[in-house]
Design a protein around this motif. Structure first.
Motif, PDB file in Angstrom:
ATOM      1  N   VAL A  31       0.867  -1.177   0.000  1.00  0.00           N
ATOM      2  CA  VAL A  31       0.000   0.000   0.000  1.00  0.00           C
ATOM      3  C   VAL A  31       0.907   1.230   0.000  1.00  0.00           C
ATOM      4  N   PRO A  32       0.585   2.227  -0.887  1.00  0.00           N
ATOM      5  CA  PRO A  32      -0.674   2.473  -1.575  1.00  0.00           C
ATOM      6  C   PRO A  32      -0.907   1.833  -2.932  1.00  0.00           C
ATOM      7  N   PRO A  33       0.005   1.062  -3.564  1.00  0.00           N
ATOM      8  CA  PRO A  33      -0.319   0.507  -4.880  1.00  0.00           C
ATOM      9  C   PRO A  33      -1.604  -0.306  -4.951  1.00  0.00           C
ATOM     10  N   ASP A  34      -2.006  -0.968  -3.863  1.00  0.00           N
ATOM     11  CA  ASP A  34      -3.312  -1.642  -3.878  1.00  0.00           C
ATOM     12  C   ASP A  34      -4.385  -0.559  -3.835  1.00  0.00           C
ATOM     13  N   MET A  35      -4.922  -0.228  -5.011  1.00  0.00           N
ATOM     14  CA  MET A  35      -5.771   0.947  -5.138  1.00  0.00           C
ATOM     15  C   MET A  35      -7.092   0.808  -4.396  1.00  0.00           C
ATOM     16  N   ARG A  36      -7.649  -0.391  -4.317  1.00  0.00           N
ATOM     17  CA  ARG A  36      -8.914  -0.559  -3.581  1.00  0.00           C
ATOM     18  C   ARG A  36      -8.693  -0.302  -2.092  1.00  0.00           C
ATOM     19  N   VAL A  37      -7.651  -0.923  -1.546  1.00  0.00           N
ATOM     20  CA  VAL A  37      -7.361  -0.737  -0.125  1.00  0.00           C
ATOM     21  C   VAL A  37      -7.046   0.730   0.155  1.00  0.00           C
ATOM     22  N   LEU A  60       8.744  -0.124  -4.914  1.00  0.00           N
ATOM     23  CA  LEU A  60       8.996   1.298  -4.699  1.00  0.00           C
ATOM     24  C   LEU A  60       8.697   1.733  -3.271  1.00  0.00           C
ATOM     25  N   TYR A  61       8.161   0.842  -2.472  1.00  0.00           N
ATOM     26  CA  TYR A  61       7.767   1.191  -1.102  1.00  0.00           C
ATOM     27  C   TYR A  61       8.466   0.221  -0.155  1.00  0.00           C
ATOM     28  N   THR A  62       9.649   0.622   0.286  1.00  0.00           N
ATOM     29  CA  THR A  62      10.496  -0.272   1.081  1.00  0.00           C
ATOM     30  C   THR A  62      10.616   0.138   2.542  1.00  0.00           C
ATOM     31  N   ARG A  63      10.071   1.290   2.906  1.00  0.00           N
ATOM     32  CA  ARG A  63      10.205   1.751   4.293  1.00  0.00           C
ATOM     33  C   ARG A  63       9.365   0.887   5.220  1.00  0.00           C
ATOM     34  N   ARG A  64       9.922   0.575   6.379  1.00  0.00           N
ATOM     35  CA  ARG A  64       9.216  -0.287   7.334  1.00  0.00           C
ATOM     36  C   ARG A  64       7.994   0.406   7.908  1.00  0.00           C
ATOM     37  N   ARG A  65       8.095   1.706   8.102  1.00  0.00           N
ATOM     38  CA  ARG A  65       6.968   2.438   8.672  1.00  0.00           C
ATOM     39  C   ARG A  65       6.951   3.844   8.108  1.00  0.00           C
ATOM     40  N   GLU A  66       5.781   4.289   7.678  1.00  0.00           N
ATOM     41  CA  GLU A  66       5.635   5.661   7.208  1.00  0.00           C
ATOM     42  C   GLU A  66       4.165   6.073   7.256  1.00  0.00           C
ATOM     43  N   ASP A  67       3.961   7.375   7.308  1.00  0.00           N
ATOM     44  CA  ASP A  67       2.622   7.955   7.261  1.00  0.00           C
ATOM     45  C   ASP A  67       2.440   8.616   5.915  1.00  0.00           C
ATOM     46  N   ILE A  68       1.383   8.226   5.205  1.00  0.00           N
ATOM     47  CA  ILE A  68       1.079   8.809   3.902  1.00  0.00           C
ATOM     48  C   ILE A  68      -0.374   9.268   3.922  1.00  0.00           C
ATOM     49  N   ASP A  69      -0.593  10.556   3.735  1.00  0.00           N
ATOM     50  CA  ASP A  69      -1.940  11.126   3.662  1.00  0.00           C
ATOM     51  C   ASP A  69      -2.812  10.692   4.843  1.00  0.00           C
ATOM     52  N   GLY A  70      -2.217  10.666   6.023  1.00  0.00           N
ATOM     53  CA  GLY A  70      -2.984  10.348   7.221  1.00  0.00           C
ATOM     54  C   GLY A  70      -3.083   8.875   7.540  1.00  0.00           C
ATOM     55  N   GLY A 292       5.944  -1.275 -16.269  1.00  0.00           N
ATOM     56  CA  GLY A 292       6.048  -1.596 -14.855  1.00  0.00           C
ATOM     57  C   GLY A 292       4.987  -0.841 -14.070  1.00  0.00           C
ATOM     58  N   TYR A 293       5.111  -0.887 -12.750  1.00  0.00           N
ATOM     59  CA  TYR A 293       4.141  -0.178 -11.907  1.00  0.00           C
ATOM     60  C   TYR A 293       4.328   1.324 -12.054  1.00  0.00           C
ATOM     61  N   VAL A 294       3.226   2.058 -12.253  1.00  0.00           N
ATOM     62  CA  VAL A 294       3.246   3.511 -12.403  1.00  0.00           C
ATOM     63  C   VAL A 294       2.544   4.116 -11.194  1.00  0.00           C
ATOM     64  N   ALA A 295       3.308   4.781 -10.327  1.00  0.00           N
ATOM     65  CA  ALA A 295       2.727   5.377  -9.124  1.00  0.00           C
ATOM     66  C   ALA A 295       2.109   6.730  -9.404  1.00  0.00           C
TER      67      ALA A 295
END
Length: 725
Positions: A31-37, A60-70, A292-295
């Motif tokens: 997440v966030p690539p899983d668009m439904r979730v 593209l999302y390798t951080r163990r913990r992060e806050d994105i848009d709340g 490939g994946y387009v963010a």
């Protein structure tokens, strides 16, 4: 009269409790690539929920913990992706322990009201079970029909792998409180195979977020110098049918010598590298582009805006036939004509906005693509149909259903573990509260029983005066009777009485009943119920009531029901009675409106509201029991003393003028009475406080009254027109 703690769902009309906390568990995508979730998380955030997500790391999302848009995201290392029975076992064995560890770590930091699990696989109920045992509700977001999906990957219907997936699906449904289904076919699975009740199943379709692609513009660079372009956007797993699309491209380019069409494939997945290698072996790399994946939503929107035709090559199989493909919705939102195999849910989604070809027929798929490329008028017509259809299928149209599912999941959840001040009391504070409850209840039980019966006699006299006749042989509804049963038995002497409460607690709960109370209400409510039963207060109160001449029914007709959404037919009752309940309702206006609906014309509603602004309105059991200790009068209204108060239940903090407005809005002609504070020490304490400038924002009558009594006789319907022969 002392009140028992009752909880009712919804948003408060005034000072809201803290937002409900949601933990989402995802295994097959980050997440966030899983668009439904991601869309669900954003919708919940916008509604006021606090959302955390546990998912694997992505490219593209390798951080163990992060806050994105709340949204707070916790990621764990992605294990090997399974391609065989052993591979799936290793994949899930690597995923479930970190899911469980992170879920418990999140729970240690804060209480979780809802765990939202997203399949595949149908194993995520396992790490969710400890949180459910601690009082969380479980929402099952059914993305894929796993038994059908495993068959689509080559396993035969009767194999042990398919049977195991059937079992896991059944166990997931058994564990969940509410399921969210992507379409009506999945809803049938939930009710049929899953055994879910219809009211606990919600269809939340895969819909595109129109705002996500606002301003997207075509860019001819995606065409790579060719006149036409075909686009695919989505996952690249074995069941997604990319091999069919590549075979169709080979027919178009190599067999039919069409060198004017560029194929652009956007997405990632387990099959991506294999597909790239296959395209190179077929010498089609100049005609087929893998991005490939387009963010970046702008880039993705640009690809779709540039395309002449969009494709959904998902092959016909048991899984795809019942699945809703979000890519089809996104294509329609751009007004693009679609080519897809003839699948049931594909037709439900696209309707006449698509060309459909025979199942898994690659040549027919290629012909349909070329047909649309060569017929711009057909492309425009199908695209216009898609734009018209998508209006009711966008994500914005699905959000109310998602929120309704959450409201349903939370409808029986008690938040007794937190006070109306949202102050965490801790184990010592809760132990002290239970001790105070015991202290208050053991004092003068005969006197409490006499007082309760005297107040019921007074209420009955008031009701009979309002009706102009006796309360006898009536169909009567009591809202929030609680555990004492005295009210039910008092009115049942001469009437047919039905009670409703959010949770019906037997007089002699078994271990199984205590487990149910724990699941529905959390540990604090369970401990308080056990303490209440252990100290024998209800039993002693009933015994004293019986000595006073009232036979108490130990098994009355109490129905578990939300008073804000009663299922009784219109005009069901002659009388509706409630005391010391409405102050605990978070949406009392909805309940008042429901009472007006179920009350018969000429019938009477009588409601006693314990005013929050009264001295005892804080619902601290020490005040109820006459053990104020160092609690000054009206401490809950005086900021400097508020921390001294230990309320035992949720309170909506609605003031007297607001109650009058609420009742008057729904009950025209309602009458009001105030029952005054009788303690002379409290009455005499007000003037000195006001002289010191305290409590100036409150009226004397709301400070010096304990109860507001609202009585309403529902107007009789006017007679209909006279019919002449």
């Amino acid at each position: 009269m002392p009140t028992s703690a009752r909880r009712w769902p919804g948003a408060s009309l005034r000072a809201k409790p803290r937002p409900a906390r949601v933990l989402m568990l995802v295994q097959n995508e980050t997440v966030p690539p899983d668009m439904r979730v991601w869309a669900e998380a954003q919708a919940l955030i916008a509604r006021g929920y606090e959302v955390s997500v546990i998912c694997p790391r992505g490219e593209l999302y390798t951080r163990r913990r992060e806050d994105i848009d709340g949204v707070r995201i916790y990621r764990y290392p992605r294990g090997p992706e399974g391609r065989s029975s052993l591979g799936y076992l290793l994949e899930y064995a690597a995923a479930l322990p970190p899911q469980l560890f992170l879920a418990l770590a999140v729970r240690v930091r804060s209480r979780i009201e809802v765990v939202h699990i997203c399949n595949p696989p149908d194993l995520l109920f396992l790490p969710a079970l400890p949180l459910k045992a601690l009082g969380a509700r479980l929402v099952y977001d059914h993305h894929d029909a796993c038994p059908e999906l495993i068959m689509a990957k080559g396993y035969r219907g009767g194999s042990w792998q398919v049977r195991l997936n059937m079992l896991l699906e059944r166990l997931t449904y058994r564990a969940c409180d509410v399921s969210i289904e992507t379409n009506e076919s999945f809803r049938d699975i939930a009710i049929g195979r899953g055994g879910m009740h219809q009211e606990d199943v919600f269809v939340v379709r895969n819909g595109p977020e129109i705002a996500r692609f606002a301003g997207a513009a075509a860019d001819d660079k995606h065409r790579h110098g060719r006149e036409h372009m075909v686009a695919y956007v989505g996952m690249m797993a074995i069941q997604d049918g990319l091999d069919y699309l590549i075979d169709a491209a080979r027919i178009i380019v190599a067999d039919w010598q069409r060198d004017d069409i560029q194929f652009v494939l956007v997405g990632s997945g387990a099959e991506l590298e294999r597909l790239r290698e296959r395209v190179c072996r077929m010498k089609l790399e100049n005609y087929i582009t893998f991005t490939g994946y387009v963010a970046d939503s702008g880039v993705l929107g640009s690809v779709l805006a540039t395309a002449d035709v969009c494709v959904s090559p998902d092959p016909e199989n048991a899984a795809n036939n019942v699945s809703t493909m979000i890519k089809v919705m996104e294509y329609m939102s751009f007004g693009k004509p679609i080519v897809q195999f003839d699948l049931h849910e594909g037709r439900v989604s696209a309707g006449d906005a698509s060309l459909y070809v025979a199942a898994n027929d690659v040549t027919a798929f290629a012909k349909a693509i070329v047909q649309l490329i060569d017929d711009p008028e057909m492309r425009d017509r199908l695209g216009a149909i898609g734009l018209q259809r998508i209006t009711d299928l966008t994500w914005d149209a699905q959000v109310p259903r998602l929120l309704a599912a959450y409201e349903r999941a939370l409808v029986t959840q008690s938040a007794a573990a937190r006070s109306y001040t949202d102050r965490q009391l801790g184990m010592l504070g809760r132990t002290r509260e239970l001790f105070n409850l015991w202290q208050s209840k053991r004092q003068d039980v005969p006197g409490q029983a006499r007082e309760m019966l005297a107040e019921l006699e007074s209420s009955q006299s008031e009701m009979e005066h309002a009706l102009g006749g006796r309360i006898q042989d009536k169909e009567m509804l009591i809202i929030g009777p609680g555990q004492q049963l005295v009210e039910m038995s008092f009115f049942a002497r001469h009437n047919s009485v039905t009670g409703i409460d959010l949770d019906v607690i037997p007089q002699h709960p078994s271990v199984r009943e205590y487990l149910r109370i724990f699941r529905n209400n959390g540990s604090i409510r369970t401990l308080k119920t056990m303490a209440r039963k252990a100290m024998g207060y209800d039993r002693a109160l009933r015994r004293e009531a019986e000595r006073a001449g009232l036979t108490v029914d130990s098994d009355p007709a109490i129905v578990a029901m939300d008073a804000a959404a009663m299922t009784f037919p219109d005009d069901s009752f002659d009388c509706v009675f409630s005391t010391s309940c409405f102050e605990h309702l978070s949406e009392p206006g909805d309940v008042i409106r429901q009472v007006a609906r179920v009350l018969r014309p000429g019938g009477l509603a009588h409601v006693d509201v314990h005013l929050y602004t009264s001295d005892s309105g804080c619902h601290d059991v020490r005040i109820f029991g006459g053990r104020r200790d160092s609690i000054p009068p009206w401490s809950h209204l005086r900021p400097q003393y508020r921390s001294l108060v230990q309320p035992n239940s949720y309170l909506n903090e609605i003031r007297l003028v607001q109650w009058r407005e609420l009742f008057s809005r729904h009950w025209p002609g309602v009458t009001f009475r105030l029952r005054p504070e009788r303690d002379p020490a409290i009455r005499s304490a007000l003037a000195p406080l006001q002289a010191d400038g305290e409590l100036e924002e409150y009226e004397d009558e709301e400070l010096l009254s304990i109860y507001l009594v609202a009585e309403w006789v529902k107007p009789a319907r006017p007679p209909g027109p006279v019919r002449h022969a």
